[in-house]
Design a protein around this motif. Structure first.
Motif, PDB file in Angstrom:
ATOM      1  N   ARG A  35      -3.168   6.216  -2.956  1.00 27.23           N
ATOM      2  CA  ARG A  35      -3.845   4.969  -3.280  1.00 27.23           C
ATOM      3  C   ARG A  35      -3.480   4.429  -4.655  1.00 27.23           C
ATOM      4  N   HIS A  36      -2.304   4.789  -5.152  1.00 29.29           N
ATOM      5  CA  HIS A  36      -1.882   4.205  -6.428  1.00 29.29           C
ATOM      6  C   HIS A  36      -1.319   2.829  -6.176  1.00 29.29           C
TER       7      HIS A  36
ATOM      8  N   GLU B  25       1.431  -2.641 -16.070  1.00 27.98           N
ATOM      9  CA  GLU B  25       0.622  -3.111 -14.934  1.00 27.98           C
ATOM     10  C   GLU B  25       0.156  -4.538 -15.194  1.00 27.98           C
ATOM     11  N   SER B  36      -6.909  -1.161  -7.058  1.00 29.25           N
ATOM     12  CA  SER B  36      -6.750   0.232  -6.663  1.00 29.25           C
ATOM     13  C   SER B  36      -6.427   1.056  -7.915  1.00 29.25           C
ATOM     14  N   GLU B  37      -6.555   2.397  -7.783  1.00 31.49           N
ATOM     15  CA  GLU B  37      -6.373   3.207  -8.984  1.00 31.49           C
ATOM     16  C   GLU B  37      -4.894   3.375  -9.340  1.00 31.49           C
ATOM     17  N   LYS B  38      -4.631   3.549 -10.645  1.00 33.56           N
ATOM     18  CA  LYS B  38      -3.262   3.753 -11.117  1.00 33.56           C
ATOM     19  C   LYS B  38      -3.289   4.922 -12.098  1.00 33.56           C
ATOM     20  N   LYS B  39      -2.309   5.798 -11.992  1.00 32.76           N
ATOM     21  CA  LYS B  39      -2.312   6.974 -12.854  1.00 32.76           C
ATOM     22  C   LYS B  39      -0.976   7.076 -13.596  1.00 32.76           C
ATOM     23  N   VAL B  73     -13.349   2.431  -4.683  1.00 34.09           N
ATOM     24  CA  VAL B  73     -12.260   3.241  -5.227  1.00 34.09           C
ATOM     25  C   VAL B  73     -12.763   3.966  -6.478  1.00 34.09           C
TER      26      VAL B  73
END
Lengths: 42, 659
Positions: A35-36, B25, B36-39, B73
């Motif tokens: 889900r990134h 981003e 949505s998540e970003k890492k 999320v």
């Protein structure tokens, strides 16, 4: 000889483009799994 | 160590994430940009004691009780991802609203560090915050940050605090009021908890914050809002601003950079052509005209697109786009869409995919699906080369034609929304609350970075999918099905494959195999339309100012090569803008719609809208200009009549079922 070089160059360009495309697709698939957010901006 | 960035929408989480991780981003000065998540790992600049950290950026949320899917999320991340530390980002000028989430986070068994972000705004608004008192009452570290700054931004202090907190872990304590802990696990009634939270926050903010309203700033902001967000004046200003964006990018500055870039690329192409002048003409043509020529044709539009993206990023950053959402809200509500629908559509002007994805911020399912379905109608960056080419080749005022395409898109979205509402028989209305960010001077560096990011995506597409498509198109148009070299282009594999489609396009005024092939390859990526036209018409580049004189609008060469009238060109442009988007966007649409029935319906509906709009433009235009309908009117009319009857049947069928 020059035709052979030309064929090789065309083959190389196409291979690189396909490779880049597959890599991009794999990256997007991996991102979808966890889900990134991916780099989808045009 | 995993650190989650959690806070209200537009509190600056993604800006902080980008600064901490060196990422690029997309950020926007408004609600709902991150869905949505970003890492990403922490960059060396901020590393403390060589400790590795993963920073996770999450969608903005007002509470831990999820309301929309992107808030889910954030909620899921806290429950399932086991973050080591939560950095709760609070907007410095909005403490009262932000602390509701903070009180919820403090009830979790995860250490919380509060970052009061956008501290530069405190001085501007004459606000002072007592962080010593805040630290002692909330029982957690509180740090001032300003993620927009490169240095002295408080982020090193914040990361050091994360390291210290992780070393000396201690249980988080919920806030208490009148001796009662506000703990959701102990108090069963949610309304009681929320009342307690609000009561606590009100008193707490009164204690720690001293505020003197800066009347001058507020008056100016309000005055600007009364003009820019005015119900009809706001719309007129929006039209003028979009026109200016096109004028600057496509007429004023763009062509100069186009000339430089195309000149440079052409020199490379000519040098390669010279090297292989003795080689087999078919092979050298495949490389020079098919591969390189096709890519140059698309890349030539890059400067126009970059300037447009830069200007759009500035508009977004200064807070103007949030006002556009407010202006459009009153109109959107009337046609059964949410005011929030405008946000995915504005994001969709860059690329439909993030636009479609951001429709998930809409709670109502029917409105969410309708928005996702209609977002691709907004011309995205990939469609810009098509707009730029046709508007500059066939029309004298190209900025006006390009602008009108955006407003035609809005009209088509409005009509489509009404049709979908009638088909679904859902008349529910929703209320749109958007927090208007303060106006600010846009950050030029950030806009530049956003532009480079988008330009890089464009270059990647041009050198991969478009290059491959052009190669295949060049091969298909060079050989017949017997694999012998073509004598007449009409015998080529491409002409034979595209011919059945070309017949369907006759009522639209461009029923030739060349335009049919360009329309087909456009479904792979919209930039392909230009690339394919370059290959099939053997035009190496469209923007050579010396030969084609595209920028000065003396465009007879291309017009003659294309062999269609201005009316048919407009029809082709509309057809390509409003038929289904590229495959990647259809993929995003599939996941957001969550129903194959809706997806098939969406694709069929987009074909119907694109075909009908192009048909009306060509046939009614022919009637007005030449006094007679154009070729293929009867069978085009029959096709559209059957499709319209089917839509009418769907509307009535559902109505009867509901009755």
């Amino acid at each position: 000889m020059i035709n052979l070089i030309l064929v090789l160059i065309i083959f190389m360009i196409i291979s690189i483009a396909i490779h880049a495309l597959i890599k991009e697709k794999q990256k997007n698939q991996a991102c979808a799994c966890c889900r990134h957010k991916c780099d989808v901006d045009a | 160590m995993k650190i989650g960035l959690i806070g209200n929408p537009n509190s600056g989480k993604t800006t902080m994430f980008n600064e901490l991780t060196g990422s690029f981003e997309h950020i926007g000065n408004w609600h709902g940009v991150t869905v949505s998540e970003k890492k990403a790992p922490l960059i060396t600049k901020y590393k403390q004691r060589k400790m590795d950290m993963d920073i996770v950026d999450l969608p903005g949320t007002y509470s831990l009780d999820p309301y929309t899917s992107e808030e889910n999320v954030t909620s899921d991340f806290i429950k399932k991802a086991n973050p080591d530390i939560i950095i709760n980002i609070i907007e410095s000028t909005n403490l009262e609203r932000s602390l509701f989430l903070t009180t919820q986070l403090l009830e979790l068994d995860i250490p919380v560090i509060i970052a009061i972000n956008k501290v530069d705004q405190l001085e501007k608004h004459n606000v002072k915050i007592d962080i010593v008192k805040m630290t002692s009452v909330l029982n957690c570290p509180v740090i001032f940050t300003s993620s927009l700054k490169k240095n002295n931004n408080g982020l090193d202090k914040l990361i050091l605090e994360c390291v210290m907190t992780s070393r000396f872990k201690k249980g988080q304590r919920p806030v208490s009021i009148d001796g009662i802990d506000i703990n959701a696990n102990e108090i069963k009634s949610y309304s009681n908890i929320d009342k307690l939270r609000h009561r606590f926050i009100k008193d707490f903010v009164y204690d720690i914050q001293s505020k003197k309203l800066n009347d001058k700033v507020m008056r100016l902001q309000n005055k600007l809002d009364s003009v820019l967000a005015h119900k009809w004046l706001g719309l007129v200003i929006f039209v003028i601003i979009i026109y200016l964006v096109f004028y600057i990018s496509q007429v004023l500055i763009g062509p100069f950079f186009v000339e430089l870039l195309v000149g440079f690329l052409e020199n490379i192409q000519n040098s390669i052509a010279n090297i292989f002048s003795q080689a087999n003409p078919l092979l050298s043509s495949l490389l020079v005209d098919g591969i390189i020529g096709g890519v140059i044709a698309v890349m030539g539009f890059l400067p126009l697109i970059m300037i447009m993206f830069y200007l759009m990023a500035l508009l977004e950053d200064c807070g103007y786009m949030a006002r556009v959402a407010v202006v459009m809200d009153r109109y959107f509500k009337k046609i059964g869409l949410s005011g929030r629908s405008i946000i995915p559509m504005i994001i969709g002007t860059a690329c439909s995919i993030p636009g479609i994805m951001s429709s998930r911020t809409i709670k109502d399912q029917r409105q969410r699906r309708t928005t996702a379905m209609l977002t691709p109608f907004m011309p995205c960056g990939a469609k810009l080369p098509v707009i730029a080419l046709f508007s500059a080749t066939f029309f004298s005022n190209n900025a006006l034609v390009a602008t009108s395409m955006y407003f035609l898109a809005i009209i088509i979205i409005a009509i489509s929304a009404i049709i979908i509402r009638k088909i679904t028989h859902d008349n529910s209305k929703s209320y749109f609350i958007l927090e208007l960010p303060d106006y600010r001077i846009p950050n030029f560096r950030r806009a530049f970075r956003s532009m480079l990011n988008r330009a890089w995506s464009f270059i990647k597409k041009a050198t991969t999918i478009i290059l491959l498509s052009n190669t295949i198109i060049q091969i298909l148009q060079t050989y017949t099905f017997n694999l012998s070299q073509v004598v007449s282009p009409e015998d080529s594999m491409l002409a034979i494959i595209a011919h059945p489609v070309a017949i369907l396009l006759i009522p639209l005024g461009f029923g030739t195999w060349q335009f049919a092939s360009a329309s087909i390859t456009g479904f792979i990526a919209k930039e392909n339309v230009v690339g394919t036209l370059a290959v099939v018409f053997s035009i190496t580049n469209f923007i050579d100012l010396d030969n084609m004189q595209l920028a000065t609008n003396s465009t007879t060469v291309i017009q003659e090569t294309f062999g269609i009238s201005s009316l048919a060109a407009l029809s082709f442009l509309v057809f390509n803008l409003f038929t289904p988007p590229c495959f990647a966007a259809i993929g995003a649409l599939r996941s957001e719609l969550g129903s194959s029935k809706w997806l098939l319906g969406a694709i069929a509906f987009q074909f119907y809208i694109g075909y009908t709009s192009a048909f009306l433009i060509y046939q009614l235009g022919s009637l007005l200009i030449y006094g007679a309908f154009g070729a293929g009117f009867i069978y085009g009319f029959i096709l559209i009549f059957i499709a319209t009857m089917y839509i009418g049947y769907l509307i009535n069928f559902k109505k009867e079922s509901n009755d």
